[in-house]
Scaffold this motif. Structure first.
Motif: not given
Length: 315
Positions: A17-28
């Motif tokens: 779950g935290m890996a998904l949150v961290g990987s979303s930075v670029t998308v955000s």
């Protein structure tokens, strides 16, 4: 007492779950110019629908909140979802993004101290030692930046909201399970954001969102919201807020990896040092160890712990 393999298995959902949150930075970053409240309202509405379908397929039983539970769930929606998004977006107008990230990096310390109190047990000495190490590693990975007094205030609000996202769920995880807490927090946040969007941005704001921004919101709704929420709350329920809080250090690790892969270049020396410190803190704080009966209360899962994430999904 849990075996090492069982303990690690309980941590895996939170790590993912935290890996998904961290990987979303670029998308955000794609959503910076989109109408804030309108876009987030659509995101959480879509995530609610996705999660309801997932819960139905998994056989998870959802129950309607009652009494005081409305306050806890509404608190998650208001602080952990609505205000957190506002704090981040408004905060970067007065501070560099790294300042907000550094504030959020303090979450393991807050959860390590406050989480066990809410769970009516003593904080784990192992977690209290590891939390500042994880925080220091996250700060090195994220870097520091310039800010003003208003930026500091927004950063402090972001920290409080991020901690509230986990802490306010502790009292309701037993009855509602990770599925129920996620669903109710999402639809409540969606309603609040929709109202804010109509009042501040107008009903026509939805037409200002571009195709790329809709794609980004769709990814965030499906993976970072619907999936990551359930994974995170599964680990919080299984191992307690204190130990789970250390896993927030996985987010900056994932963000650094995705940033390097997406073309921002190889990490610098300070980032590599931060990664090493983060890993040291995670290993030190999460590794199982033999404890005496007198110490068991410090490390065993809290009273709110229920079935393992796997069994919760199969109900």
């Amino acid at each position: 007492m849990h075996t090492p393999s069982a303990s690690f298995a309980q941590l895996v959902p939170g790590m993912v779950g935290m890996a998904l949150v961290g990987s979303s930075v670029t998308v955000s970053r794609t959503l910076v110019d989109a109408p804030l409240f309108t876009t987030q309202a659509v995101r959480y509405a879509a995530a609610t629908v996705i999660l309801l379908v997932m819960a139905r397929l998994a056989g998870a039983r959802l129950v309607w909140p009652r009494g005081r539970e409305w306050l806890w769930l509404a608190g998650i929606a208001v602080t952990g979802l609505v205000l957190f998004n506002v704090a981040v977006v408004r905060g970067v107008g007065h501070a560099e993004p790294a300042v907000i990230a550094v504030a959020v990096a303090c979450v393991p310390v807050v959860l390590g101290v406050v989480g066990p109190v809410l769970e009516r047990r003593r904080p784990s000495r192992q977690v209290l030692w590891a939390a500042p190490v994880v925080m220091a590693g996250a700060v090195l990975v994220e870097g520091t930046g310039r800010t003003d007094a208003v930026g500091v205030a927004w950063a402090a609000l972001a920290l409080g909201c991020e901690a509230a996202f986990t802490l306010l769920a502790v009292p309701v995880l037993r009855r509602h399970s990770p599925w129920g807490v996620s669903v109710h927090a999402m639809w409540l946040a969606g309603v609040l954001l929709a109202v804010l969007g109509v009042v501040t941005e107008g009903p026509s704001a939805v037409r200002e969102v571009s195709g790329a921004q809709w794609a980004a919101a769709g990814y965030l709704a499906s993976m970072v919201t619907a999936v990551a929420f359930v994974l995170w709350y599964s680990t919080v329920r299984a191992v307690g807020a204190g130990r789970a809080g250390l896993l927030t250090g996985v987010a900056p690790l994932a963000a650094a990896v995705v940033g390097a892969v997406s073309g921002s270049g190889a990490p610098g020396p300070s980032v590599w040092l931060g990664i090493a410190v983060l890993i040291l803190g995670l290993v030190g704080g999460l590794r199982p160890r033999n404890v005496s009966v007198g110490e068991a209360a410090d490390l065993d899962p809290p009273a709110t712990a229920g079935p393992s994430p796997a069994s919760a999904r199969s109900r």
